[in-house]
Design an enzyme around this catalytic site. Structure first.
Site, PDB file in Angstrom:
ATOM      1  N   GLY A 227     112.393  68.634  15.704  1.00 66.68           N
ATOM      2  CA  GLY A 227     112.466  69.756  16.625  1.00 66.68           C
ATOM      3  C   GLY A 227     112.937  71.034  15.954  1.00 66.68           C
ATOM      4  O   GLY A 227     112.523  71.375  14.845  1.00 66.68           O
ATOM      5  N   CYS A 228     113.835  71.743  16.632  1.00 64.59           N
ATOM      6  CA  CYS A 228     114.287  73.043  16.147  1.00 64.59           C
ATOM      7  C   CYS A 228     115.019  72.961  14.811  1.00 64.59           C
ATOM      8  O   CYS A 228     115.119  73.954  14.094  1.00 64.59           O
ATOM      9  CB  CYS A 228     115.195  73.689  17.186  1.00 64.59           C
ATOM     10  SG  CYS A 228     114.379  74.010  18.771  1.00 64.59           S
ATOM     11  N   ALA A 229     115.548  71.798  14.460  1.00 65.38           N
ATOM     12  CA  ALA A 229     116.257  71.637  13.190  1.00 65.38           C
ATOM     13  C   ALA A 229     115.305  71.435  12.016  1.00 65.38           C
ATOM     14  O   ALA A 229     115.731  71.451  10.858  1.00 65.38           O
ATOM     15  CB  ALA A 229     117.213  70.443  13.264  1.00 65.38           C
TER      16      ALA A 229
END
Length: 350
Positions: free
Chosen positions: A138-140
């Site tokens: 995801g965003c990481a």
């Protein structure tokens, strides 16, 4: 130490002002039973002014199968991945033959053969190139891709690595999901791609060097962010608790990597953070006691592109490299949060 040499960007052709998306979604949810008037302020409160999409708004008006969405994902990922990579090569002054490894990051679609295999063909990369497709962060993911490149280059200091992140968040929209989470997602997420070239010590290139890296996963936090896989594709899951988690844990988390390097938060000149949303940015400022302006670049990227998941922190990094007014030997942190619930962090020196 491995160095960050260049960043290239690519955006799809459809650009929409936030008010245009707001009006479309208000009409879409009008007869759903959802209290639209109560939820509409989320568009203004997001502090986002525009976003990009791989498809026109009208595309979402027709029910789409998972196959429809994923076919578009593969097509657009290849096109955007090529454009972002070529931009990174041009800025780095590198030829494709000089890339020894490719890392591909994404969470918004599926492909086997993976997108990196397709990019190898489209870009004409070496047939013996090492490749690593990474899914589900995801965003990481953007920060994690840099960490994987760092680890590879520590063992292959004479090589260059290409990291490519592509996210097509809009394609995951669930036409029959009238939940609050799905509504809020329509106000926040956008599409885009970024590519980064990193080089080992022996290549002899200029750029910020990575001093240290850190990955963290907090126990018993699986429900904070992610996907529910349903018959029509991927259904977004994210908790309103995220800003609170940032306030509670981020200072301690960053202090861990800083203390290993005999540094404190006061030694940091730059915070290169994934702007998950306006409230997340404010939470970073509170947690880290940041002076006014330290998060301006993260805010500007969120304003101009929305949350592009793993791609976003790489856009923030690119802005720092272009316009960040950094000085030689300045210290910075690259950090992003994602499903797990997790954090990926790099300590860099300009």
């Amino acid at each position: 130490m491995p160095r960050i040499i260049s960043v290239g960007r690519a955006l799809p052709s459809h650009r929409f002002r936030q008010d245009v998306i707001r009006d479309y979604i208000a009409g879409y949810f009008k007869d759903s039973g959802v209290d639209v008037d109560r939820l509409l302020p989320v568009f203004e409160n997001s502090r986002i002014e525009q976003r990009y999409s791989a498809v026109p708004l009208e595309w979402f008006g027709t029910s789409r199968s998972f196959q429809d969405k994923n076919d578009k994902y593969i097509e657009a990922s290849c096109e955007l991945g090529v454009r972002a990579s070529e931009a990174a090569f041009e800025r780095a002054g590198l030829d494709v033959s000089q890339i020894g490894s490719i890392i591909f990051i994404s969470t918004t679609g599926l492909a086997t053969p993976s997108i990196d295999a397709r990019l190898i063909n489209l870009l004409g990369l070496n047939k013996n190139i090492k490749r690593l497709p990474v899914w589900g962060l995801g965003c990481a993911g953007g920060a994690a891709g840099l960490i994987h490149a760092y680890d590879y280059l520590k063992g292959h200091p004479d090589q260059n690595v290409l990291i490519v992140a592509v996210e097509l968040c809009g394609l995951t929209f669930q036409q029959d999901d009238f939940s609050k989470s799905n509504f809020v997602a329509t106000a926040l997420f956008g599409d885009g791609a970024a590519a980064v070239v990193m080089s080992g010590d022996e290549v002899g290139r200029d750029g910020p060097h990575v001093l240290d890296v850190q990955s963290t996963i907090w126990p018993d936090s699986l429900d904070i962010m992610g996907w529910d896989i349903v018959s029509q594709g991927m259904q977004v899951v994210f908790s309103r608790r995220i800003p609170g988690i940032v306030r509670k844990y981020m200072a301690e988390n960053l202090q861990e990597i800083l203390e290993k390097n005999n540094l404190t938060l006061h030694d940091l000149d730059h915070i290169i953070a994934h702007p998950g949303g306006a409230k997340v940015i404010e939470a970073y400022e509170e947690a880290l006691n940041l002076t006014y302006g330290k998060m301006d670049i993260s805010r500007a990227v969120l304003r101009d592109y929305g949350n592009m998941s793993s791609v976003t922190v790489l856009f923030v990094l690119d802005e720092f490299l272009r316009n960040g007014k950094t000085n030689k030997n300045d210290l910075g942190i690259i950090t992003a949060l994602g499903p797990g619930f997790s954090s990926e962090t790099l300590l860099i020196q300009f």
